[in-house]
Design a protein around this motif. Structure first.
Motif, short mmCIF file in Angstrom:
data_model
loop_
_atom_site.label_atom_id
_atom_site.label_comp_id
_atom_site.label_asym_id
_atom_site.label_seq_id
_atom_site.Cartn_x
_atom_site.Cartn_y
_atom_site.Cartn_z
N ARG A 1 53.13 33.56 38.29
CA ARG A 1 51.31 35.05 38.99
C ARG A 1 51.82 36.12 40.11
O ARG A 1 51.56 36.39 40.37
CB ARG A 1 49.86 33.99 39.01
CG ARG A 1 48.98 33.78 37.24
CD ARG A 1 48.95 34.86 36.28
NE ARG A 1 48.98 34.64 35.02
CZ ARG A 1 47.60 34.97 34.55
NH1 ARG A 1 47.06 34.93 35.72
NH2 ARG A 1 47.19 34.29 33.44
N GLU B 1 47.16 29.06 35.47
CA GLU B 1 47.79 29.62 35.45
C GLU B 1 47.73 30.89 36.44
O GLU B 1 48.42 31.18 37.10
CB GLU B 1 47.98 30.35 34.61
CG GLU B 1 45.95 31.48 33.78
CD GLU B 1 45.60 30.10 33.10
OE1 GLU B 1 45.76 29.52 32.62
OE2 GLU B 1 44.34 31.44 32.73
N HIS B 2 45.96 30.60 37.12
CA HIS B 2 45.72 31.46 38.39
C HIS B 2 46.44 31.40 39.73
O HIS B 2 46.67 31.66 40.50
CB HIS B 2 44.85 31.71 38.34
CG HIS B 2 43.84 32.79 37.10
ND1 HIS B 2 44.16 34.07 37.23
CD2 HIS B 2 43.24 32.46 36.58
CE1 HIS B 2 43.33 34.17 36.54
NE2 HIS B 2 42.71 33.17 35.68
N CYS C 1 52.87 39.24 43.96
CA CYS C 1 53.27 40.90 43.84
C CYS C 1 51.79 41.58 42.99
O CYS C 1 51.70 42.66 42.74
CB CYS C 1 54.25 40.22 43.05
SG CYS C 1 55.87 40.52 42.94
N GLN C 2 50.60 40.42 42.62
CA GLN C 2 50.46 41.09 41.57
C GLN C 2 49.12 41.93 42.58
O GLN C 2 48.08 42.79 42.18
CB GLN C 2 49.90 40.07 41.10
CG GLN C 2 50.84 39.79 39.54
CD GLN C 2 51.49 40.83 38.82
OE1 GLN C 2 50.49 41.43 38.08
NE2 GLN C 2 52.21 40.47 38.12
N SER C 3 48.64 40.18 43.18
CA SER C 3 47.25 40.87 44.00
C SER C 3 47.81 40.69 45.15
O SER C 3 48.33 39.61 45.80
CB SER C 3 45.90 39.89 43.58
OG SER C 3 45.68 39.07 43.21
N ASP D 1 41.85 41.61 47.20
CA ASP D 1 41.88 42.92 46.15
C ASP D 1 41.37 42.32 45.29
O ASP D 1 40.95 43.84 44.10
CB ASP D 1 42.83 44.06 46.54
CG ASP D 1 44.10 43.71 46.64
OD1 ASP D 1 44.21 42.54 46.04
OD2 ASP D 1 45.12 44.36 46.24
N ALA D 2 41.81 41.57 44.46
CA ALA D 2 41.19 41.55 42.93
C ALA D 2 40.23 40.93 43.09
O ALA D 2 40.61 39.23 43.14
CB ALA D 2 42.74 40.88 41.58
N VAL D 3 39.27 40.99 41.42
CA VAL D 3 38.05 40.14 42.10
C VAL D 3 38.20 38.41 41.22
O VAL D 3 37.41 37.68 41.72
CB VAL D 3 36.93 40.93 40.98
CG1 VAL D 3 36.78 40.95 39.89
CG2 VAL D 3 35.70 40.29 41.29
N ILE D 4 39.02 38.55 40.52
CA ILE D 4 39.28 36.87 39.98
C ILE D 4 39.73 36.08 40.70
O ILE D 4 39.83 35.15 41.20
CB ILE D 4 39.22 37.22 38.51
CG1 ILE D 4 39.08 37.75 37.77
CG2 ILE D 4 40.71 35.42 37.94
CD1 ILE D 4 39.93 37.80 36.37
N THR D 5 40.88 36.97 41.88
CA THR D 5 40.98 35.76 42.34
C THR D 5 40.50 35.34 43.75
O THR D 5 40.21 34.85 43.50
CB THR D 5 42.13 36.62 43.22
OG1 THR D 5 43.48 37.63 41.74
CG2 THR D 5 43.07 36.64 44.54
N ASN E 1 50.12 36.28 42.38
CA ASN E 1 48.34 36.99 43.05
C ASN E 1 48.54 36.55 44.30
O ASN E 1 47.36 36.43 45.12
CB ASN E 1 47.51 36.44 42.17
CG ASN E 1 47.30 34.88 41.77
OD1 ASN E 1 48.09 34.03 42.69
ND2 ASN E 1 46.74 34.61 41.20
N HIS F 1 41.13 46.66 39.65
CA HIS F 1 42.05 45.72 40.33
C HIS F 1 42.99 45.20 38.17
O HIS F 1 42.62 43.84 37.94
CB HIS F 1 41.75 44.54 40.67
CG HIS F 1 43.22 44.95 41.66
ND1 HIS F 1 44.47 44.11 41.24
CD2 HIS F 1 43.76 44.98 42.66
CE1 HIS F 1 45.74 43.81 42.35
NE2 HIS F 1 45.30 44.65 43.34
N ASP G 1 43.41 41.88 37.61
CA ASP G 1 41.63 41.02 36.79
C ASP G 1 41.72 41.43 35.47
O ASP G 1 41.69 41.17 34.93
CB ASP G 1 40.47 41.77 37.59
CG ASP G 1 40.30 41.32 38.61
OD1 ASP G 1 40.25 40.26 38.99
OD2 ASP G 1 39.56 42.28 39.67
#
Lengths: 140, 412
Positions: free
Chosen positions: A118, A112-113, A52-54, A74-78, A120, B349, B352
């Motif tokens: 989440r 939490e990730h 849903c998120q990334s 697409d998300a850098v933390i992921t 993600n 994003h 993030d």
């Protein structure tokens, strides 16, 4: 299996040096930015895990009983967390991957990730990685 | 109507009414900017639920004993509060449902089975929440009908000429949101309803995002159906209201079968109960209804005039402050907006940004906000959304701006 745990312990030791969450996140973000993770040809619908998120793309190759993973998000933390997961699981024996217990995420304070709420794509990605391990192990 | 007991608006006092705002998140005092997803609850509502379960609980509408009659009275008084709150002609037209989603599903299923046939059409808009898309897709598929979608412009406003052009005699119902959950756009629903009625088409309004911010009046709007959720208007989760004109509700078949909704049952034939009970099968969410009634009382005490004024100030202030962040663009810049701001910064994003704001104690929503088609139209994966309720203050916005700047330092 021992190797997987060795790498996990290495990461836990590395993270122990970080003073606070900001240093940790900065490191994760750097990992996410610097790693060329996946061949462009695999960033397609077949390799997509939609959160849903990334979003996450995952590709697996087999080399002599070992599984090599490449992935992207697409998300850098992921993406940074993916880099850690790949460091732990890629190049390991299929059987070990299928049976692995990924305790390091919790120990370094990033659980939490990897929580289903989440959404993600990471939870599904880990599941998928283990499935590849299981499938390749059954084949051999 | 609401002007009776309005207090002077004191934001510090208001904040004290919401115990959750005192807690911390990730070690920092919480900044709660996700009220469009679900609002926090005032002590009055929490205490009411507590009292009900401690002293007032029994099943409603059947017991001959005093306790059950008290519960029934409290339950039906809450229905009357709802009726008065939205100025519905009759409390028979106020049906308790689980939430706005169930309200839409009820109408799609029940009205749809009666009035939508092969070759007909249902008209929605491009800014709808999934809950105002999927139920219609389901009934259209079942009945062989077409789902039409009226377009939205780059500012996030409905394109009214196109919307009206789509209203031909095939259209059996128009269903649209009063306020967009993603963009904050306030749609001119009154004018749209008038236009639809000129063509003999009934209209359902998804009021989930409107009710927490603005007074709605069923007789003034003349909506055929209007539905909203309790949990977004400071009430409990799991309860909502579907208002429907009696003339439609009478003609529609029941949605769920069971106890409460029947008059007589034999194995050969069941006759249905009268409105509103015909649509309320099974034991209702009694505590939810009573809690919702209390939330209505609370809103009336604060007063919609105060709520609108304060939230508008917050919206203006937040828009100004956020616009000063380099690279930040607001998604949804309609002229008439509720206190919702969706934004993106550069090509960062939303996940993030949201993950770092979380660490800083700031609760915002990230993602597609259950409006995937809208995100596709703008060509973005999602947004960060900050939504304000009347319990938010300027300090919340300052913390948000500070948090974004800090996150950008880490992410850029």
């Amino acid at each position: 299996m021992a190797e997987i745990n060795n790498i996990q312990n290495e990461i836990i030791d590395e993270f122990a040096f970080f003073g606070d969450w900001m240093e940790k996140y900065e490191y994760i973000i750097d990992l996410g930015k610097s790693l060329p993770l996946i061949d462009e040809q695999y960033k397609d619908e077949d390799h997509l895990i939609k959160g849903c998120q990334s979003q996450v793309w995952l590709h697996a190759d087999e080399e002599e009983g070992k599984v090599k993973f490449t992935a992207d998000s697409d998300a850098v933390i992921t993406k940074g967390i993916i880099a850690l997961l790949i460091r732990v699981l890629s190049g390991q024996k299929a059987e070990d991957i299928a049976k692995s217990d990924l305790y390091f995420i919790d120990k370094i304070g990033l659980k939490e990730h990897l929580s289903p709420t989440r959404s993600n794509g990471l939870v599904s990605m880990v599941k998928q990685m283990k499935m590849y391990g299981l499938a390749l192990n059954a084949k051999s | 109507m609401q002007a009776t007991a309005q207090k002077v608006f004191d934001i510090d006092k208001i904040r004290q009414d919401f115990p959750l705002l005192e807690r911390e998140m990730n070690g920092k005092p919480i900044v709660f900017l996700d009220s469009a997803a679900s609002s926090q609850k005032p002590s009055a509502v929490i205490d009411k639920l507590n009292d009900y379960y401690r002293q007032g609980h029994a099943n409603v509408h059947r017991g001959v004993y005093q306790l059950s009659q008290e519960a029934t009275t409290a339950f039906e008084e809450a229905r009357e509060l709802v009726r008065e709150f939205i100025n519905a002609p009759s409390s028979k037209e106020c049906i308790f449902v689980r939430g706005c989603t169930e309200g839409i599903n009820l109408v799609a299923s029940s009205y749809g089975r009666k009035f939508i046939n092969e070759g007909d059409a249902v008209l929605i808009t491009a800014m709808e929440h999934h809950s105002n898309i999927v139920p219609w897709q389901m009934i259209c598929e079942e009945r062989g009908a077409e789902l039409r979608v009226a377009p939205v412009n780059d500012e996030g406003e409905l394109m009214l000429d196109e919307l009206y052009a789509l209203m031909d005699d095939k259209v059996k119902i128009v269903s649209l949101s009063h306020v967009s959950n993603t963009l904050g756009t306030v749609n001119p629903v009154k004018a749209i309803i008038q236009k639809a009625h000129q063509k003999g088409i009934p209209v359902l309004v998804d009021g989930a995002q409107a009710i927490p911010h603005t007074q709605v009046d069923m007789q003034e709007l003349d909506a055929d159906f209007y539905t909203f959720s309790g949990h977004k208007m400071f009430g409990p989760t799991g309860i909502g209201v579907l208002y429907g004109k009696e003339k439609w509700l009478e003609q529609m078949p029941p949605y769920h079968g069971g106890g409460e909704m029947i008059k007589t049952v034999t194995f050969e034939k069941t006759t249905y109960n009268e409105l509103p009970h015909k649509f309320e099968a099974g034991t209702p969410d009694i505590s939810g209804v009573i809690g919702l009634g209390e939330a209505i009382q609370y809103i009336k005490e604060v007063g919609y005039d105060n709520i609108s004024r304060h939230e508008h100030e917050l919206l203006v202030y937040a828009t100004e402050q956020l616009s000063q962040i380099e690279g930040l663009r607001i998604i949804g810049t309609a002229k008439d907006k509720a206190s919702v701001i969706s934004f993106l910064v550069d090509d960062i994003h939303p996940y993030d940004l949201g993950a770092i704001l979380d660490k800083l104690g700031i609760a915002v929503r990230t993602g597609h906000h259950c409006t995937q088609p809208l995100m596709d139209q703008y060509g973005i994966p999602g947004t960060v959304r900050a939504s304000f309720a009347f319990y938010n203050n300027r300090a919340d916005i300052d913390r948000l701006v500070e948090g974004i700047n800090r996150a950008l330092k880490m992410l850029r």
